[in-house]
Design a protein around this motif. Structure first.
Motif, PDB file in Angstrom:
ATOM      1  N   VAL A 178      -6.345  -3.278  -8.113  1.00 16.15           N
ATOM      2  CA  VAL A 178      -5.748  -2.088  -7.506  1.00 16.15           C
ATOM      3  C   VAL A 178      -6.908  -1.311  -6.903  1.00 16.15           C
ATOM      4  O   VAL A 178      -7.895  -1.026  -7.582  1.00 16.15           O
ATOM      5  CB  VAL A 178      -4.992  -1.223  -8.535  1.00 16.15           C
ATOM      6  N   VAL A 179      -6.812  -0.994  -5.614  1.00 13.67           N
ATOM      7  CA  VAL A 179      -7.928  -0.413  -4.868  1.00 13.67           C
ATOM      8  C   VAL A 179      -7.485   0.910  -4.250  1.00 13.67           C
ATOM      9  O   VAL A 179      -6.441   0.979  -3.602  1.00 13.67           O
ATOM     10  CB  VAL A 179      -8.400  -1.365  -3.755  1.00 13.67           C
ATOM     11  N   GLN A 205       0.837  -1.200   0.000  1.00 14.62           N
ATOM     12  CA  GLN A 205       0.000   0.000   0.000  1.00 14.62           C
ATOM     13  C   GLN A 205       0.867   1.244   0.000  1.00 14.62           C
ATOM     14  O   GLN A 205       2.036   1.216   0.410  1.00 14.62           O
ATOM     15  CB  GLN A 205      -0.919   0.013   1.219  1.00 14.62           C
ATOM     16  N   THR A 206       0.292   2.327  -0.506  1.00 14.53           N
ATOM     17  CA  THR A 206       0.980   3.604  -0.508  1.00 14.53           C
ATOM     18  C   THR A 206      -0.026   4.704  -0.194  1.00 14.53           C
ATOM     19  O   THR A 206      -1.162   4.679  -0.668  1.00 14.53           O
ATOM     20  CB  THR A 206       1.658   3.866  -1.871  1.00 14.53           C
ATOM     21  N   SER A 207       0.375   5.650   0.646  1.00 18.29           N
ATOM     22  CA  SER A 207      -0.504   6.748   1.031  1.00 18.29           C
ATOM     23  C   SER A 207      -0.417   7.888   0.028  1.00 18.29           C
ATOM     24  O   SER A 207       0.649   8.151  -0.534  1.00 18.29           O
ATOM     25  CB  SER A 207      -0.134   7.262   2.425  1.00 18.29           C
ATOM     26  N   ASP A 239      -1.264   9.602 -12.713  1.00 15.09           N
ATOM     27  CA  ASP A 239      -0.210  10.233 -11.923  1.00 15.09           C
ATOM     28  C   ASP A 239       0.321   9.411 -10.761  1.00 15.09           C
ATOM     29  O   ASP A 239       1.377   9.731 -10.213  1.00 15.09           O
ATOM     30  CB  ASP A 239      -0.708  11.580 -11.363  1.00 15.09           C
ATOM     31  N   SER A 240      -0.387   8.392 -10.346  1.00 19.82           N
ATOM     32  CA  SER A 240       0.018   7.668  -9.144  1.00 19.82           C
ATOM     33  C   SER A 240       1.279   6.852  -9.385  1.00 19.82           C
ATOM     34  O   SER A 240       1.650   6.540 -10.523  1.00 19.82           O
ATOM     35  CB  SER A 240      -1.102   6.735  -8.673  1.00 19.82           C
ATOM     36  N   SER A 241       1.906   6.457  -8.298  1.00 21.08           N
ATOM     37  CA  SER A 241       3.135   5.662  -8.384  1.00 21.08           C
ATOM     38  C   SER A 241       2.880   4.233  -8.852  1.00 21.08           C
ATOM     39  O   SER A 241       3.830   3.522  -9.199  1.00 21.08           O
ATOM     40  CB  SER A 241       3.830   5.637  -7.017  1.00 21.08           C
TER      41      SER A 241
END
Length: 236
Positions: free
Chosen positions: A132-133, A76-78, A162-164
């Motif tokens: 992917v959630v 997970q990533t914030s 844009d997300s990683s």
């Protein structure tokens, strides 16, 4: 438990089930993972890989759906609200493996006065089934359904552009989900973006009672004990 739509079929099919409010999320999770008739374009279940290039992981079963985790390890990533526009940030959960290619993605909105924390448990559970959630906070906890619909779409755009983890997402297989006013926002998002492949309002609340514009395969989950977004006034 498996139903199938022909590949590319996004004709309107709405399914309703009635459960107690305390079981709504569990029921919605099972439906989201198991009902291939709804989520064929996202994560088809049961078809052979040769016939269905979108298959990810083993075919769903009662035991796999009821388990707290699926077959994929997740990370997970914030996402800080300071780094995005159009929604309040959140957390992205995703399968760590890249060997199976890209995954369908879903953004989830909380309900009126609620925060991301109320829906966060769905993140790793659904991601471990091959999604992917993105569980999000809204700009304010008082945002109405139309605003929540716009925010769901803004979050999808961030996720895919844009997300990683954008390289892990199949941008042609996207869905939205939400609870209460977030569920009402889910219908708004599906109305505004017909290219979505799935919409799941969980005890959705909206002052609009008719949705002839929605062409996205939609699963509506109502709760028979819900006195706020009652089945008779909202889900039906």
């Amino acid at each position: 438990m498996q139903q199938h739509l022909p590949s590319g079929d996004i004709s309107p099919r709405r399914h309703r089930m009635s459960k107690s409010r305390s079981r709504t999320f569990k029921g919605a999770l099972a439906a989201a993972v198991a009902t291939a008739g709804l989520l064929t374009a996202l994560v088809p279940g049961g078809a052979q890989a040769a016939d269905n290039p979108y298959e990810r992981g083993p075919a769903p079963s009662n035991s796999s759906i009821e388990a707290s985790r699926g077959s994929y390890a997740t990370s997970q990533t914030s996402v800080s609200s300071l780094l995005v526009r159009g929604f309040g940030g959140g957390t992205i959960y995703y399968p760590t493996s890249t060997s199976d290619g890209t995954f369908g993605a879903v953004v989830i909105s909380p309900g009126f006065t609620a925060y991301e924390s109320s829906i966060a448990w769905l993140g790793p559970r659904l991601a471990s089934q091959g999604f992917v959630v993105f569980t999000i906070d809204t700009n304010t906890t008082l945002d109405q359904p139309a605003s929540r619909g716009d925010q769901l779409l803004a979050a999808l755009d961030y996720l895919t552009e844009d997300s990683s983890v954008r390289s892990r997402v199949d941008s042609s297989r996207l869905g939205v989900m939400g609870h209460s006013m977030g569920g009402g926002g889910t219908l708004e998002a599906a109305k505004d973006r017909p290219s979505l492949k799935a919409a799941i309002p969980l005890t959705g609340w909206n002052t609009d009672k008719t949705w002839p514009e929605v062409r996205t395969p939609t699963l509506i989950v109502g709760a028979d004990g819900d006195t706020v977004a009652s089945v008779a006034s909202h889900s039906k």
